[in-house]
Design an enzyme around this catalytic site. Structure first.
Site, PDB file in Angstrom:
ATOM      1  N   GLN A   1      -0.264  -9.627 -19.728  1.00  0.00           N
ATOM      2  CA  GLN A   1      -1.080 -10.613 -19.011  1.00  0.00           C
ATOM      3  C   GLN A   1      -1.431 -10.086 -17.627  1.00  0.00           C
ATOM      4  OE1 GLN A   1       0.694 -14.801 -19.538  1.00  0.00           O
ATOM      5  NE2 GLN A   1       2.376 -13.451 -20.102  1.00  0.00           N
ATOM      6  N   ASN A   2      -0.831  -8.952 -17.265  1.00  0.00           N
ATOM      7  CA  ASN A   2      -1.031  -8.429 -15.909  1.00  0.00           C
ATOM      8  C   ASN A   2      -2.379  -7.725 -15.781  1.00  0.00           C
ATOM      9  OD1 ASN A   2       1.525  -9.378 -15.562  1.00  0.00           O
ATOM     10  ND2 ASN A   2       2.508  -7.384 -15.620  1.00  0.00           N
TER      11      ASN A   2
ATOM     12  N   ASP B   1      -2.838  -5.592 -13.194  1.00  0.00           N
ATOM     13  CA  ASP B   1      -2.585  -4.548 -12.197  1.00  0.00           C
ATOM     14  C   ASP B   1      -2.722  -3.115 -12.712  1.00  0.00           C
ATOM     15  OD1 ASP B   1      -0.157  -4.204 -13.660  1.00  0.00           O
ATOM     16  OD2 ASP B   1       0.966  -5.486 -12.270  1.00  0.00           O
TER      17      ASP B   1
ATOM     18  N   HIS C   1      -5.713 -10.480 -19.798  1.00  0.00           N
ATOM     19  CA  HIS C   1      -6.365 -11.200 -18.700  1.00  0.00           C
ATOM     20  C   HIS C   1      -7.257 -10.298 -17.857  1.00  0.00           C
ATOM     21  CE1 HIS C   1      -3.027 -14.544 -18.878  1.00  0.00           C
ATOM     22  NE2 HIS C   1      -3.903 -14.644 -19.849  1.00  0.00           N
TER      23      HIS C   1
ATOM     24  N   CYS D   1     -24.158  -7.214  -6.875  1.00  0.00           N
ATOM     25  CA  CYS D   1     -24.680  -6.301  -7.896  1.00  0.00           C
ATOM     26  C   CYS D   1     -26.052  -5.803  -7.450  1.00  0.00           C
ATOM     27  CB  CYS D   1     -24.794  -7.091  -9.194  1.00  0.00           C
ATOM     28  SG  CYS D   1     -25.561  -6.221 -10.562  1.00  0.00           S
TER      29      CYS D   1
ATOM     30  N   SER E   1       6.543 -16.500 -17.245  1.00  0.00           N
ATOM     31  CA  SER E   1       7.086 -17.852 -17.148  1.00  0.00           C
ATOM     32  C   SER E   1       6.772 -18.688 -18.387  1.00  0.00           C
ATOM     33  CB  SER E   1       6.562 -18.547 -15.884  1.00  0.00           C
ATOM     34  OG  SER E   1       5.157 -18.562 -15.914  1.00  0.00           O
TER      35      SER E   1
ATOM     36  N   ASN F   1      14.265 -11.990 -18.664  1.00  0.00           N
ATOM     37  CA  ASN F   1      13.729 -12.729 -17.532  1.00  0.00           C
ATOM     38  C   ASN F   1      14.872 -13.060 -16.577  1.00  0.00           C
ATOM     39  OD1 ASN F   1      12.424 -14.817 -15.838  1.00  0.00           O
ATOM     40  ND2 ASN F   1      10.853 -14.859 -17.437  1.00  0.00           N
TER      41      ASN F   1
ATOM     42  N   GLU G   1      15.159 -15.897 -15.152  1.00  0.00           N
ATOM     43  CA  GLU G   1      15.537 -17.294 -15.357  1.00  0.00           C
ATOM     44  C   GLU G   1      15.143 -17.789 -16.736  1.00  0.00           C
ATOM     45  OE1 GLU G   1      12.015 -19.195 -12.856  1.00  0.00           O
ATOM     46  OE2 GLU G   1      13.570 -18.401 -11.500  1.00  0.00           O
TER      47      GLU G   1
ATOM     48  N   ALA H   1      13.981  -6.815 -15.301  1.00  0.00           N
ATOM     49  CA  ALA H   1      13.361  -5.953 -16.307  1.00  0.00           C
ATOM     50  C   ALA H   1      13.643  -4.478 -16.021  1.00  0.00           C
ATOM     51  CB  ALA H   1      11.854  -6.207 -16.346  1.00  0.00           C
TER      52      ALA H   1
HETATM   53  C1  BJW Z   1      11.231 -11.427 -13.680  1.00  0.00           C
HETATM   54  C2  BJW Z   1      11.447 -10.543 -12.618  1.00  0.00           C
HETATM   55  C3  BJW Z   1      12.118  -9.332 -12.910  1.00  0.00           C
HETATM   56  C4  BJW Z   1      10.376 -12.272 -11.868  1.00  0.00           C
HETATM   57  N1  BJW Z   1      12.506  -9.083 -14.154  1.00  0.00           N
HETATM   58  N2  BJW Z   1      11.636 -11.163 -14.892  1.00  0.00           N
HETATM   59  C5  BJW Z   1      -3.310 -25.447 -24.189  1.00  0.00           C
HETATM   60  C6  BJW Z   1      -2.581 -26.442 -23.556  1.00  0.00           C
HETATM   61  C7  BJW Z   1      -2.728 -26.681 -22.189  1.00  0.00           C
HETATM   62  C8  BJW Z   1      -3.611 -25.914 -21.425  1.00  0.00           C
HETATM   63  C9  BJW Z   1      -4.318 -24.929 -22.058  1.00  0.00           C
HETATM   64  C10 BJW Z   1      -4.181 -24.698 -23.418  1.00  0.00           C
HETATM   65  N3  BJW Z   1      -4.988 -23.660 -23.748  1.00  0.00           N
HETATM   66  C11 BJW Z   1      -5.628 -23.247 -22.663  1.00  0.00           C
HETATM   67  C12 BJW Z   1      -5.240 -24.001 -21.619  1.00  0.00           C
HETATM   68  C13 BJW Z   1      -5.734 -23.872 -20.233  1.00  0.00           C
HETATM   69  C14 BJW Z   1      -5.099 -22.713 -19.493  1.00  0.00           C
HETATM   70  C15 BJW Z   1      -3.585 -22.904 -19.390  1.00  0.00           C
HETATM   71  O1  BJW Z   1      -2.799 -22.270 -20.058  1.00  0.00           O
HETATM   72  N4  BJW Z   1      -3.128 -23.740 -18.495  1.00  0.00           N
HETATM   73  C16 BJW Z   1      -1.685 -23.950 -18.292  1.00  0.00           C
HETATM   74  C17 BJW Z   1      -1.322 -23.654 -16.837  1.00  0.00           C
HETATM   75  C18 BJW Z   1      -1.326 -25.334 -18.722  1.00  0.00           C
HETATM   76  N5  BJW Z   1      -5.410 -21.446 -20.141  1.00  0.00           N
HETATM   77  C19 BJW Z   1      -6.589 -20.876 -20.010  1.00  0.00           C
HETATM   78  O2  BJW Z   1      -7.474 -21.420 -19.391  1.00  0.00           O
HETATM   79  C20 BJW Z   1      -6.813 -19.539 -20.682  1.00  0.00           C
HETATM   80  N6  BJW Z   1      -8.004 -19.558 -21.414  1.00  0.00           N
HETATM   81  C21 BJW Z   1      -8.083 -20.112 -22.633  1.00  0.00           C
HETATM   82  O3  BJW Z   1      -7.098 -20.543 -23.211  1.00  0.00           O
HETATM   83  O4  BJW Z   1      -9.350 -20.138 -23.149  1.00  0.00           O
HETATM   84  C22 BJW Z   1      -9.628 -21.078 -24.201  1.00  0.00           C
HETATM   85  C23 BJW Z   1      -9.587 -22.464 -23.595  1.00  0.00           C
HETATM   86  C24 BJW Z   1     -10.202 -22.707 -22.396  1.00  0.00           C
HETATM   87  C25 BJW Z   1     -10.128 -23.984 -21.846  1.00  0.00           C
HETATM   88  C26 BJW Z   1      -9.425 -24.997 -22.470  1.00  0.00           C
HETATM   89  C27 BJW Z   1      -8.815 -24.718 -23.691  1.00  0.00           C
HETATM   90  C28 BJW Z   1      -8.915 -23.440 -24.262  1.00  0.00           C
HETATM   91  C29 BJW Z   1      -6.992 -18.471 -19.613  1.00  0.00           C
HETATM   92  C30 BJW Z   1      -5.779 -18.230 -18.799  1.00  0.00           C
HETATM   93  C31 BJW Z   1      -6.076 -17.231 -17.676  1.00  0.00           C
HETATM   94  C32 BJW Z   1      -4.880 -17.027 -16.767  1.00  0.00           C
HETATM   95  N7  BJW Z   1      -5.308 -16.288 -15.624  1.00  0.00           N
HETATM   96  C33 BJW Z   1      -4.334 -15.852 -14.651  1.00  0.00           C
HETATM   97  C34 BJW Z   1      -5.087 -15.157 -13.482  1.00  0.00           C
HETATM   98  C35 BJW Z   1      -5.572 -13.791 -13.928  1.00  0.00           C
HETATM   99  C36 BJW Z   1      -6.342 -13.096 -12.880  1.00  0.00           C
HETATM  100  C37 BJW Z   1      -5.517 -12.754 -11.678  1.00  0.00           C
HETATM  101  O5  BJW Z   1      -4.489 -12.066 -11.792  1.00  0.00           O
HETATM  102  O6  BJW Z   1      -5.908 -13.176 -10.605  1.00  0.00           O
HETATM  103  O7  BJW Z   1      -3.403 -14.945 -15.242  1.00  0.00           O
HETATM  104  S1  BJW Z   1      -3.293 -17.153 -14.029  1.00  0.00           S
HETATM  105  C38 BJW Z   1      -1.847 -16.182 -13.890  1.00  0.00           C
HETATM  106  O8  BJW Z   1      -0.825 -16.678 -14.802  1.00  0.00           O
HETATM  107  C39 BJW Z   1      -2.229 -14.789 -14.417  1.00  0.00           C
HETATM  108  C40 BJW Z   1      -1.034 -14.431 -15.234  1.00  0.00           C
HETATM  109  O9  BJW Z   1      -1.360 -13.407 -16.167  1.00  0.00           O
HETATM  110  C41 BJW Z   1      -0.654 -15.731 -15.864  1.00  0.00           C
HETATM  111  C42 BJW Z   1       0.758 -15.805 -16.378  1.00  0.00           C
HETATM  112  O10 BJW Z   1       1.684 -15.670 -15.339  1.00  0.00           O
HETATM  113  P1  BJW Z   1       3.020 -14.871 -15.599  1.00  0.00           P
HETATM  114  O11 BJW Z   1       2.743 -13.460 -15.864  1.00  0.00           O
HETATM  115  O12 BJW Z   1       3.845 -15.594 -16.593  1.00  0.00           O
HETATM  116  O13 BJW Z   1       3.702 -14.922 -14.139  1.00  0.00           O
HETATM  117  P2  BJW Z   1       4.605 -16.044 -13.454  1.00  0.00           P
HETATM  118  O14 BJW Z   1       4.570 -15.804 -11.996  1.00  0.00           O
HETATM  119  O15 BJW Z   1       4.251 -17.388 -13.899  1.00  0.00           O
HETATM  120  O16 BJW Z   1       6.064 -15.739 -14.007  1.00  0.00           O
HETATM  121  C43 BJW Z   1       6.797 -14.585 -13.650  1.00  0.00           C
HETATM  122  C44 BJW Z   1       8.089 -14.585 -14.439  1.00  0.00           C
HETATM  123  O17 BJW Z   1       8.762 -13.365 -14.204  1.00  0.00           O
HETATM  124  C45 BJW Z   1       9.053 -15.700 -14.025  1.00  0.00           C
HETATM  125  O18 BJW Z   1       9.522 -16.351 -15.191  1.00  0.00           O
HETATM  126  C46 BJW Z   1      10.196 -14.973 -13.307  1.00  0.00           C
HETATM  127  O19 BJW Z   1      11.468 -15.571 -13.535  1.00  0.00           O
HETATM  128  C47 BJW Z   1      10.133 -13.618 -13.968  1.00  0.00           C
HETATM  129  N8  BJW Z   1      10.620 -12.490 -13.153  1.00  0.00           N
HETATM  130  N9  BJW Z   1      10.957 -11.083 -11.468  1.00  0.00           N
HETATM  131  C48 BJW Z   1      12.308 -10.004 -15.114  1.00  0.00           C
HETATM  132  N10 BJW Z   1      12.397  -8.418 -11.915  1.00  0.00           N
HETATM  133 ZN    ZN Z   2     -26.206  -8.025 -11.874  1.00  0.00          ZN
END
Ligand code: BJW
Ligand code: ZN
Length: 241
Positions: free
Chosen positions: A103-104, A106, A121, A150, A191, A215, A217, A233
């Site tokens: 999902q990263n 980076d 993503h 652009c 998460s 993870n 937590e 990790a």
């Molecule tokens: C460690 C550690 C160490 C720390 N070792 N561990 C169904 C139900 C409800 C809502 C929806 C649904 N389907 C779709 C949705 C809407 C939405 C959604 O999910 N919303 C929820 C918040 C409820 N999803 C979408 O809109 C997605 N699109 C989609 O589904 O299209 C179809 C659709 C559209 C509309 C409606 C319905 C369907 C798109 C999602 C795009 C997410 N984008 C982002 C930004 C990307 C660009 C950017 O980087 O700027 O992606 S948001 C952000 O969160 C980013 C990440 O990839 C993503 C996930 O985060 P991640 O990686 O889990 O990070 P954290 O910070 O949350 O967690 C870190 C974890 O690491 C923690 O647990 C720590 O404990 C752990 N940790 N250090 C091991 N050293």
């Molecule tokens: Zn253009």
């Protein structure tokens, strides 16, 4: 079970697995110094990701959204992959079929040498025109103007997936193919709240795959896991691989 026994079990399972996959999130890059989204350092000027990583935010204030990405691009231009990324790159050498679904945005898995990587993503080093759709890699930090434009005059946006947007079709197809065939999934540093990635572990578990969470937590998906390893990790993955 203590952590060393868990690691031993996962290592044995992994050795026997035919098509292992890893689902990674921001936690795997945390030890490189990249802030997570939902951690205590996951805030930028007190905005949550949900307030900036959306098409609505970009329409309303493209400059603000770009400042957020400029800050992250600046930060990412200085960081390196860590032991967690390298361990997964190593695993690919041992298991040809191994793939990472990340999902990263980076690019650190690729920088560590992993080749079989699906970027669900998008990638922060790609920019795309919001008008004509033209896409290109752009690693300029900082950008010459904010928001960048652009050649057609339209606003450029980061080539990432925002809330409410569809995931890239190719990445999604590749992902579902991997999920259909995998027999072991490592869920690392996510998460488990952002869909659709949050449901991948339960999907493969229902199909009979062995699922392991690494993870710091517990998360909403922990209770579905065969093994939950609480740790960093970067500490755990080298021991498993
Ligand atoms: C460690 C550690 C160490 C720390 N070792 N561990 C169904 C139900 C409800 C809502 C929806 C649904 N389907 C779709 C949705 C809407 C939405 C959604 O999910 N919303 C929820 C918040 C409820 N999803 C979408 O809109 C997605 N699109 C989609 O589904 O299209 C179809 C659709 C559209 C509309 C409606 C319905 C369907 C798109 C999602 C795009 C997410 N984008 C982002 C930004 C990307 C660009 C950017 O980087 O700027 O992606 S948001 C952000 O969160 C980013 C990440 O990839 C993503 C996930 O985060 P991640 O990686 O889990 O990070 P954290 O910070 O949350 O967690 C870190 C974890 O690491 C923690 O647990 C720590 O404990 C752990 N940790 N250090 C091991 N050293
Ligand atoms: Zn253009």
């Amino acid at each position: 079970m203590d952590t060393s026994r868990q690691i031993e079990e996962v290592r044995e399972r992994l050795e026997r697995a035919r098509r292992p996959v890893a689902l990674t999130g921001a936690g795997i890059s945390a030890e490189s110094g990249v802030p997570t989204f939902r951690g205590k350092d996951g805030l930028w000027r007190n905005y949550r990701a949900e307030e900036l990583a959306t098409p609505e935010a970009f329409r309303k204030d493209p400059e603000l959204v770009w400042e957020f990405y400029e800050w992250r691009r600046g930060l990412l231009s200085k960081v390196k992959p860590n032991r967690g990324h390298y361990a997964l790159a190593e695993l690919e050498k041992k298991k040809e079929e191994f793939a990472i679904i990340t999902q990263n945005v980076d690019g650190l898995h690729s920088l560590a040498g992993s080749r079989n990587v699906v970027e669900l993503h998008g990638n922060i080093w790609v920019v795309r025109c919001a008008v004509c759709g033209k896409e290109k890699e752009d690693r300029t930090v900082p950008m010459e103007e904010i928001p960048p434009r652009c050649s057609c005059g339209g606003l450029l946006r980061p080539g990432v997936v925002w809330f409410g947007e569809m995931l890239p079709v190719d990445a999604l197809n590749k992902t579902y193919e991997l999920l259909e065939n995998t027999d072991l999934m490592l869920v690392i540093g996510t998460s488990g709240v952002v869909q659709p990635a949050a449901s991948f572990a339960t999907m493969v578990k229902q199909r009979g795959a062995f699922v392991v969470e690494i993870n710091l937590e517990r998360t909403p998906v922990s209770s579905f896991m065969d093994v939950v390893i609480n740790g960093r990790a970067g500490d755990i993955l080298p021991q498993i691989v």
